[in-house]
Design an enzyme around this catalytic site. Structure first.
Site, PDB file in Angstrom:
ATOM      1  N   SER A 111       0.904  -1.125  -0.144  1.00 29.97           N
ATOM      2  CA  SER A 111      -0.081  -0.135  -0.039  1.00 29.97           C
ATOM      3  C   SER A 111       0.890   1.160  -0.055  1.00 29.97           C
ATOM      4  CB  SER A 111      -1.005   0.006   1.042  1.00 29.97           C
ATOM      5  OG  SER A 111      -2.181   0.854   1.088  1.00 29.97           O
ATOM      6  N   ASP A 122      10.306   5.314 -10.050  1.00 26.09           N
ATOM      7  CA  ASP A 122       9.760   5.771 -11.222  1.00 26.09           C
ATOM      8  C   ASP A 122      10.572   7.135 -11.577  1.00 26.09           C
ATOM      9  OD1 ASP A 122       8.244   3.586 -11.624  1.00 26.09           O
ATOM     10  OD2 ASP A 122       6.339   4.784 -11.864  1.00 26.09           O
ATOM     11  N   LYS A 136      -0.513  -4.183  -3.404  1.00 23.12           N
ATOM     12  CA  LYS A 136      -1.841  -3.740  -2.955  1.00 23.12           C
ATOM     13  C   LYS A 136      -2.098  -2.419  -3.588  1.00 23.12           C
ATOM     14  CE  LYS A 136      -5.252  -2.834   0.703  1.00 23.12           C
ATOM     15  NZ  LYS A 136      -5.847  -1.866   0.134  1.00 23.12           N
TER      16      LYS A 136
END
Length: 198
Positions: A111, A122, A136
């Site tokens: 999460s 990224d 998740k």
């Protein structure tokens, strides 16, 4: 505490910061940790450890990630029904944006800890070391049903800045390494420290 820190490595110039969960307290604890890191002129790198961090406040992950980034999205929330997207962007001038970083992850990282790790990966701000994360990527809302029963309805999903949905297999580390149960050493942390010394 939900954030703890210590110095590791031969000359103890690398900070090992464990973020145990993203709670209301973790932001004030993070502030104290960042304060001591900024003051340390000897600091040569930071290992942020979100292993076995089950998540918590989304805003906490956004604020922690923002400390390592210049600009851009931290996470994108996509509504299940309408498909509308809401971007959560870097919300402050990152105080640690020039420091070298490695993030430790494992199958217990879920999460909000995946949001944090995915944003740094990224944006090419950090390498991930460890094992594939839990995966998740949904936001659920609890609903009460008759007879004291409950139901969680998925209302949205979250994506990393590059559009990856972690439900499709979790975040894959740049360096996959197991922390062996039968040794005293923390192989994942040792690998992270080695990478920061290069």
């Amino acid at each position: 505490p939900s954030v703890t820190g210590e110095y590791v490595g031969e000359c103890e110039k690398i900070a090992h910061v464990k973020v145990i969960k993203f709670s209301a307290e973790s932001l004030s604890e993070w502030e104290k940790t960042v304060g001591s890191l900024i003051k340390n002129s000897e600091l040569s790198g930071i290992v942020v450890d979100v292993r076995n961090n089950p998540g918590g406040f989304l805003q906490g992950a956004v604020e922690l990630a923002s400390d390592f980034l210049d600009t851009g999205d931290v996470v994108v929330i996509e509504e299940s029904y309408s498909g509308t997207r809401q971007e959560y962007r870097v919300d402050q001038l990152g105080r640690l944006r020039d420091d070298r970083v490695v993030v430790l992850v494992n199958k217990g990282s879920a999460s909000s800890s995946e949001i944090f790790a995915g944003a740094l990966k990224d944006h090419k701000r950090a390498k991930l070391v460890g094992e594939v994360t839990f995966g998740k990527g949904t936001i659920q809302e609890p609903q009460q049903i008759n007879g004291n029963a409950g139901l969680h309805i998925t209302i949205a999903r979250w994506l990393t800045p590059n559009g990856f949905w972690v439900d499709e297999g979790g975040l894959k580390p740049d360096v996959e390494i197991e922390d062996k149960n039968d040794t005293e050493e923390d192989e994942q942390l040792e690998k992270a420290v080695e990478m920061l010394k290069e």
